[in-house]
Design a protein around this motif. Structure first.
Motif, PDB file in Angstrom:
ATOM      1  N   GLU A  10      24.474 -61.989 -27.747  1.00 31.69           N
ATOM      2  CA  GLU A  10      24.596 -63.108 -28.680  1.00 31.69           C
ATOM      3  C   GLU A  10      25.648 -64.104 -28.213  1.00 31.69           C
ATOM      4  N   ALA A  11      26.744 -63.592 -27.667  1.00 30.20           N
ATOM      5  CA  ALA A  11      27.791 -64.481 -27.177  1.00 30.20           C
ATOM      6  C   ALA A  11      27.306 -65.284 -25.977  1.00 30.20           C
ATOM      7  N   ALA A  12      26.474 -64.667 -25.158  1.00 29.10           N
ATOM      8  CA  ALA A  12      26.001 -65.332 -23.933  1.00 29.10           C
ATOM      9  C   ALA A  12      24.996 -66.432 -24.242  1.00 29.10           C
ATOM     10  N   ARG A  17      21.055 -73.097 -26.479  1.00 28.49           N
ATOM     11  CA  ARG A  17      21.158 -74.163 -25.485  1.00 28.49           C
ATOM     12  C   ARG A  17      21.590 -73.684 -24.100  1.00 28.49           C
ATOM     13  N   PRO A  18      22.483 -72.660 -24.010  1.00 24.68           N
ATOM     14  CA  PRO A  18      22.816 -72.183 -22.659  1.00 24.68           C
ATOM     15  C   PRO A  18      21.592 -71.715 -21.865  1.00 24.68           C
ATOM     16  N   LEU A  19      20.614 -71.117 -22.551  1.00 23.19           N
ATOM     17  CA  LEU A  19      19.404 -70.679 -21.850  1.00 23.19           C
ATOM     18  C   LEU A  19      18.563 -71.875 -21.408  1.00 23.19           C
ATOM     19  N   LEU A  20      18.526 -72.921 -22.214  1.00 26.87           N
ATOM     20  CA  LEU A  20      17.788 -74.116 -21.818  1.00 26.87           C
ATOM     21  C   LEU A  20      18.515 -74.871 -20.711  1.00 26.87           C
ATOM     22  N   MET A  89      18.610 -80.609 -18.590  1.00 34.22           N
ATOM     23  CA  MET A  89      20.023 -80.352 -18.872  1.00 34.22           C
ATOM     24  C   MET A  89      20.599 -81.425 -19.787  1.00 34.22           C
ATOM     25  N   TRP A  90      20.170 -82.675 -19.600  1.00 36.18           N
ATOM     26  CA  TRP A  90      20.630 -83.740 -20.501  1.00 36.18           C
ATOM     27  C   TRP A  90      20.130 -83.502 -21.922  1.00 36.18           C
ATOM     28  N   LEU A  91      18.863 -83.117 -22.051  1.00 36.89           N
ATOM     29  CA  LEU A  91      18.306 -82.851 -23.374  1.00 36.89           C
ATOM     30  C   LEU A  91      19.081 -81.754 -24.096  1.00 36.89           C
ATOM     31  N   ALA A  92      19.413 -80.702 -23.363  1.00 36.35           N
ATOM     32  CA  ALA A  92      20.120 -79.577 -23.982  1.00 36.35           C
ATOM     33  C   ALA A  92      21.547 -79.939 -24.356  1.00 36.35           C
ATOM     34  N   CYS A 141      13.764 -67.092 -20.463  1.00 34.04           N
ATOM     35  CA  CYS A 141      14.934 -67.924 -20.778  1.00 34.04           C
ATOM     36  C   CYS A 141      14.512 -69.138 -21.587  1.00 34.04           C
ATOM     37  N   TYR A 142      13.423 -69.746 -21.161  1.00 32.34           N
ATOM     38  CA  TYR A 142      12.921 -70.940 -21.835  1.00 32.34           C
ATOM     39  C   TYR A 142      12.451 -70.615 -23.256  1.00 32.34           C
ATOM     40  N   VAL A 143      11.668 -69.555 -23.414  1.00 26.40           N
ATOM     41  CA  VAL A 143      11.098 -69.214 -24.723  1.00 26.40           C
ATOM     42  C   VAL A 143      12.188 -68.746 -25.688  1.00 26.40           C
ATOM     43  N   ILE A 144      13.063 -67.859 -25.226  1.00 28.12           N
ATOM     44  CA  ILE A 144      14.133 -67.355 -26.095  1.00 28.12           C
ATOM     45  C   ILE A 144      15.093 -68.489 -26.459  1.00 28.12           C
ATOM     46  N   GLY A 145      15.387 -69.360 -25.486  1.00 30.71           N
ATOM     47  CA  GLY A 145      16.257 -70.494 -25.768  1.00 30.71           C
ATOM     48  C   GLY A 145      15.662 -71.398 -26.829  1.00 30.71           C
ATOM     49  N   LEU A 146      14.369 -71.693 -26.710  1.00 31.66           N
ATOM     50  CA  LEU A 146      13.711 -72.537 -27.709  1.00 31.66           C
ATOM     51  C   LEU A 146      13.745 -71.889 -29.089  1.00 31.66           C
ATOM     52  N   ALA A 147      13.443 -70.587 -29.132  1.00 39.98           N
ATOM     53  CA  ALA A 147      13.431 -69.893 -30.425  1.00 39.98           C
ATOM     54  C   ALA A 147      14.811 -69.898 -31.067  1.00 39.98           C
TER      55      ALA A 147
END
Length: 322
Positions: A10-12, A17-20, A89-92, A141-147
């Motif tokens: 959870e901290a990571a 946004r860090p995943l995106l 990266m700009w979007l995130a 990374c993309y899917v979990i970040g979006l969720a």
């Protein structure tokens, strides 16, 4: 002092946004690697295994133009990946940090196009195992970040928020005209990318390609029956990358409020994308004017749009009401 009972996971991942950001960084690094390989003129190990021949062997034929043609596709693809990675990266970091739902939907829409374009590589019988593994590793990374980001959005609007412009068009505003040029360029990129991807899955080459290589498709098949599928894979990937970049640029220009960071990331994306796609043609000597005309037209329109939209020009624009 409050007790922090978060797990390391959870901290990571934080708010997602860090995943995106990692997704964007990975795409940018992949683009840089593709450009590096294109400059060296070498094939990847799985390409050599598939063909049964190295780039140096193929380079002995037709004045090395077949290899140069393949490197031109890969360099352009690398430039597209660098551009889309930077835009992600700009979007995130900016609109998603501010909780703007349109940025989430753009991530979802462009990512769906980009990741699904991997299937186009199969259209001509070549499975790029390295690209497949990279996609499988990056997709979570993309899917979990979006969720995770969606769960933390303060205002979970529907996809219709992508249709709401950040500013109205003012015929007297230079910045508005610049914005219109950027939007038009983005539409052209989507059309060009989808066309290249379709050509890559079907006929593979346009007449100018064969004229540059000084070869017919039948001769390519005679050299190596697996050569055309490998080139088709490169073309489909390049097309998918261009279409995804164009889609992302369009909605960023349409939805994002003008800012210095927006202008900077668009400038970087344009420089890497158009620079790689056009520059490689002059490096290898593929300078057919008709072939390069759409790219020249797009680059000029993009440059004019950027000049009309320099920081400070956006002050002429009235921000649209939410």
């Amino acid at each position: 002092m409050p007790h922090d009972n978060r797990s390391l996971w959870e901290a990571a991942i934080g708010d997602g946004r860090p995943l995106l950001l990692l997704t964007g960084l990975s795409l940018a690094l992949s683009g840089g690697f593709a450009l590096f390989l294109a400059t060296t003129g070498q094939f990847l190990p799985h390409d050599v295994a598939f063909l049964g021949m190295a780039a140096s062997q193929l380079c002995e034929l037709n004045g090395c133009r077949i290899v140069h043609f393949m490197m031109h596709d890969r360099a352009a693809f690398g430039g597209a990946l660098l551009a889309i990675g930077g835009l992600y990266m700009w979007l995130a970091e900016f609109p998603l940090r501010a909780g703007q739902a349109w940025a989430w939907w753009l991530f979802a829409l462009s990512g769906a196009l980009g990741f699904s374009s991997f299937l186009a590589y199969l259209g001509y019988g070549y499975l790029d195992t390295w690209h497949g593994v990279a996609t499988i590793l990056l997709l979570p990374c993309y899917v979990i970040g979006l969720a995770r980001v969606w769960r933390n959005l303060p205002n979970r609007e529907g996809m219709g928020c992508l249709l709401r412009p950040s500013a109205p068009f003012d015929w007297k505003s230079h910045a508005s005209w610049g914005r219109l040029l950027l939007l038009g360029t983005a539409v052209g990129m989507v059309a060009a990318g989808l066309t290249i991807m379709t050509v890559g899955m079907t006929s593979v080459f346009v007449p100018e390609d064969l004229a540059f290589m000084d070869v017919h498709v039948a001769e390519l098949r005679a050299i190596n029956p697996r050569l055309v599928p490998l080139i088709a894979h490169d073309r489909a990937g390049f097309g998918g990358g261009i279409a995804t970049t164009g889609l992302t640029v369009f909605f960023i220009v349409w939805c994002a409020q003008p800012s210095r960071s927006l202008w900077q990331i668009l400038a970087l994306a344009g420089l890497t994308g158009f620079g790689a796609a056009i520059g490689v043609h002059f490096v290898i000597g593929y300078t057919n004017f008709i072939h390069l005309l759409p790219a020249f037209f797009g680059a000029i329109a993009f440059a004019m749009g950027m000049m009309l939209s320099v920081p400070g020009a956006h002050n002429e624009m009235k921000v649209a009401p939410p």
